[in-house]
Scaffold this motif. Structure first.
Motif, PDB file in Angstrom:
ATOM      1  N   LYS A 185       0.830  -1.211   0.000  1.00 38.49           N
ATOM      2  CA  LYS A 185       0.000   0.000   0.000  1.00 38.49           C
ATOM      3  C   LYS A 185       0.865   1.263   0.000  1.00 38.49           C
ATOM      4  N   ALA A 186       2.068   1.151   0.543  1.00 42.38           N
ATOM      5  CA  ALA A 186       2.941   2.320   0.660  1.00 42.38           C
ATOM      6  C   ALA A 186       3.529   2.759  -0.676  1.00 42.38           C
ATOM      7  N   LYS A 187       3.511   1.900  -1.659  1.00 39.69           N
ATOM      8  CA  LYS A 187       4.176   2.192  -2.932  1.00 39.69           C
ATOM      9  C   LYS A 187       3.569   3.388  -3.655  1.00 39.69           C
ATOM     10  N   LYS A 188       2.335   3.728  -3.328  1.00 41.34           N
ATOM     11  CA  LYS A 188       1.715   4.873  -4.010  1.00 41.34           C
ATOM     12  C   LYS A 188       2.330   6.198  -3.571  1.00 41.34           C
ATOM     13  N   TYR A 189       3.111   6.177  -2.482  1.00 37.55           N
ATOM     14  CA  TYR A 189       3.721   7.415  -1.989  1.00 37.55           C
ATOM     15  C   TYR A 189       5.152   7.602  -2.480  1.00 37.55           C
ATOM     16  N   GLY A 190       5.689   6.640  -3.210  1.00 37.17           N
ATOM     17  CA  GLY A 190       7.045   6.799  -3.724  1.00 37.17           C
ATOM     18  C   GLY A 190       7.797   5.490  -3.788  1.00 37.17           C
ATOM     19  N   ARG A 191       9.089   5.584  -4.084  1.00 34.58           N
ATOM     20  CA  ARG A 191       9.925   4.384  -4.161  1.00 34.58           C
ATOM     21  C   ARG A 191      10.061   3.750  -2.781  1.00 34.58           C
ATOM     22  N   ILE A 192       9.989   2.429  -2.751  1.00 34.44           N
ATOM     23  CA  ILE A 192      10.017   1.708  -1.490  1.00 34.44           C
ATOM     24  C   ILE A 192      11.248   0.820  -1.406  1.00 34.44           C
ATOM     25  N   MET A 193      11.971   0.949  -0.305  1.00 34.65           N
ATOM     26  CA  MET A 193      13.035   0.018   0.027  1.00 34.65           C
ATOM     27  C   MET A 193      12.537  -0.809   1.210  1.00 34.65           C
ATOM     28  N   LEU A 194      12.439  -2.100   1.033  1.00 37.43           N
ATOM     29  CA  LEU A 194      11.915  -2.967   2.080  1.00 37.43           C
ATOM     30  C   LEU A 194      13.035  -3.406   3.001  1.00 37.43           C
ATOM     31  N   ALA A 195      12.818  -3.238   4.305  1.00 36.14           N
ATOM     32  CA  ALA A 195      13.800  -3.634   5.314  1.00 36.14           C
ATOM     33  C   ALA A 195      13.077  -4.406   6.412  1.00 36.14           C
ATOM     34  N   GLY A 196      13.838  -4.818   7.412  1.00 33.79           N
ATOM     35  CA  GLY A 196      13.234  -5.474   8.566  1.00 33.79           C
ATOM     36  C   GLY A 196      13.222  -6.985   8.482  1.00 33.79           C
ATOM     37  N   GLY A 197      14.229  -7.631   9.068  1.00 36.44           N
ATOM     38  CA  GLY A 197      14.234  -9.077   9.179  1.00 36.44           C
ATOM     39  C   GLY A 197      14.458  -9.837   7.892  1.00 36.44           C
ATOM     40  N   LEU A 198      15.006  -9.196   6.871  1.00 34.57           N
ATOM     41  CA  LEU A 198      15.238  -9.891   5.608  1.00 34.57           C
ATOM     42  C   LEU A 198      16.529 -10.705   5.665  1.00 34.57           C
ATOM     43  N   ASN A 199      16.497 -11.869   5.039  1.00 32.44           N
ATOM     44  CA  ASN A 199      17.630 -12.785   5.042  1.00 32.44           C
ATOM     45  C   ASN A 199      17.524 -13.693   3.814  1.00 32.44           C
ATOM     46  N   PRO A 200      18.518 -14.553   3.579  1.00 38.32           N
ATOM     47  CA  PRO A 200      18.452 -15.418   2.395  1.00 38.32           C
ATOM     48  C   PRO A 200      17.240 -16.347   2.371  1.00 38.32           C
ATOM     49  N   GLN A 201      16.673 -16.636   3.520  1.00 35.60           N
ATOM     50  CA  GLN A 201      15.538 -17.549   3.578  1.00 35.60           C
ATOM     51  C   GLN A 201      14.217 -16.903   3.144  1.00 35.60           C
ATOM     52  N   ASN A 202      14.076 -15.602   3.335  1.00 31.39           N
ATOM     53  CA  ASN A 202      12.782 -14.974   3.031  1.00 31.39           C
ATOM     54  C   ASN A 202      12.849 -13.891   1.955  1.00 31.39           C
ATOM     55  N   VAL A 203      14.023 -13.644   1.395  1.00 32.93           N
ATOM     56  CA  VAL A 203      14.154 -12.528   0.469  1.00 32.93           C
ATOM     57  C   VAL A 203      13.324 -12.730  -0.806  1.00 32.93           C
ATOM     58  N   LEU A 204      13.246 -13.951  -1.316  1.00 38.44           N
ATOM     59  CA  LEU A 204      12.462 -14.181  -2.524  1.00 38.44           C
ATOM     60  C   LEU A 204      10.977 -13.940  -2.271  1.00 38.44           C
ATOM     61  N   MET A 205      10.483 -14.385  -1.122  1.00 37.18           N
ATOM     62  CA  MET A 205       9.073 -14.170  -0.792  1.00 37.18           C
ATOM     63  C   MET A 205       8.792 -12.681  -0.615  1.00 37.18           C
ATOM     64  N   ALA A 206       9.735 -11.977  -0.001  1.00 37.76           N
ATOM     65  CA  ALA A 206       9.563 -10.537   0.200  1.00 37.76           C
ATOM     66  C   ALA A 206       9.470  -9.805  -1.136  1.00 37.76           C
ATOM     67  N   ILE A 207      10.347 -10.140  -2.054  1.00 36.10           N
ATOM     68  CA  ILE A 207      10.342  -9.492  -3.367  1.00 36.10           C
ATOM     69  C   ILE A 207       9.074  -9.832  -4.129  1.00 36.10           C
ATOM     70  N   ASP A 208       8.677 -11.092  -4.067  1.00 33.48           N
ATOM     71  CA  ASP A 208       7.477 -11.529  -4.777  1.00 33.48           C
ATOM     72  C   ASP A 208       6.221 -10.858  -4.225  1.00 33.48           C
ATOM     73  N   THR A 209       6.184 -10.649  -2.909  1.00 33.83           N
ATOM     74  CA  THR A 209       5.013 -10.056  -2.268  1.00 33.83           C
ATOM     75  C   THR A 209       4.921  -8.555  -2.500  1.00 33.83           C
ATOM     76  N   VAL A 210       6.036  -7.858  -2.338  1.00 29.93           N
ATOM     77  CA  VAL A 210       6.040  -6.392  -2.346  1.00 29.93           C
ATOM     78  C   VAL A 210       6.510  -5.799  -3.669  1.00 29.93           C
ATOM     79  N   CYS A 211       7.435  -6.459  -4.339  1.00 31.92           N
ATOM     80  CA  CYS A 211       8.058  -5.925  -5.554  1.00 31.92           C
ATOM     81  C   CYS A 211       8.590  -4.508  -5.299  1.00 31.92           C
ATOM     82  N   PRO A 212       9.486  -4.360  -4.314  1.00 32.22           N
ATOM     83  CA  PRO A 212       9.992  -3.029  -3.955  1.00 32.22           C
ATOM     84  C   PRO A 212      11.053  -2.530  -4.928  1.00 32.22           C
TER      85      PRO A 212
END
Length: 203
Positions: A135-162
């Motif tokens: 939902k935040a993407k409508k306000y500008g470019r988004i850099m996703l942070a918080g608890g990211l690691n090799p185990q969840n990075v693909l899911m994070a990108i697929d979900t948010v597409c930051p």
């Protein structure tokens, strides 16, 4: 970092276990591959000090991770827009949907979305509800942070597409940056889980 060439390397100037002095940062930057851009992390720092460190360390971006006001962020951005190519990133600690709507008050080149913590300006290695980040993407470019690691990075990108992703503690072992985790994180993010392309990158 020089071996795996992330787009950015971050230097934390705020008080934390990862804090570096400007002098130490300058020494490290001299040894950093010029293809890797440099970002500085600040928390509620005086604007003059941010400008001084940015100039001395030749930072490509400043990440404001505290309670900086919209006017403070705008003043810095106006200065950098006029005198350099340094970007201004505003970190937003996501607690609920109200955290997202507050973003519209800021004029920043990018928003770093991190998990909310009562006791710390960082997310303490925790994730947050990624659907809020969408939902935040409508306000500008988004850099996703918080608890990211090799185990969840693909899911994070697929979900948010930051626009970009940020990781720190998720790339450490015993509080020290882990080369294998850095390698895996970068390769997974860039290759999107394509095993053949991933193996070619590793070669």
């Amino acid at each position: 970092v020089n071996k795996y060439l992330p787009d950015y390397i971050g230097f934390v100037f705020a008080k934390s276990k990862r804090q570096v002095s400007p002098v130490k940062a300058m020494m490290l930057i001299e040894k950093t591959d010029e293809r890797v851009k440099k970002a500085g992390v600040f928390v509620n720092e005086k604007a003059d000090e941010v400008l001084r460190i940015t100039k001395d360390c030749r930072l490509d971006a400043v990440q404001l991770h505290g309670d900086e006001s919209p006017s403070y962020v705008s003043r810095l951005k106006e200065y950098f827009d006029a005198y350099s190519s340094t970007e201004v990133w505003k970190a937003i600690r996501i607690k609920n949907i109200n955290s997202i709507t507050a973003m519209k008050e800021y004029n920043a080149d990018c928003f770093v979305l991190d998990a909310y913590s009562e006791n710390n300006y960082g997310g303490e290695g925790k994730t947050f509800e990624w659907n809020l980040a969408k939902k935040a993407k409508k306000y500008g470019r988004i850099m996703l942070a918080g608890g990211l690691n090799p185990q969840n990075v693909l899911m994070a990108i697929d979900t948010v597409c930051p626009f970009a992703i940020d990781a720190s503690s998720g790339l450490e072992t015993n509080d020290v940056k882990d080369g294998t985790k850095i390698r895996d994180f970068i390769y997974l993010a860039r290759c999107g889980g394509n095993k053949e392309e991933l193996m070619e990158e590793i070669k």
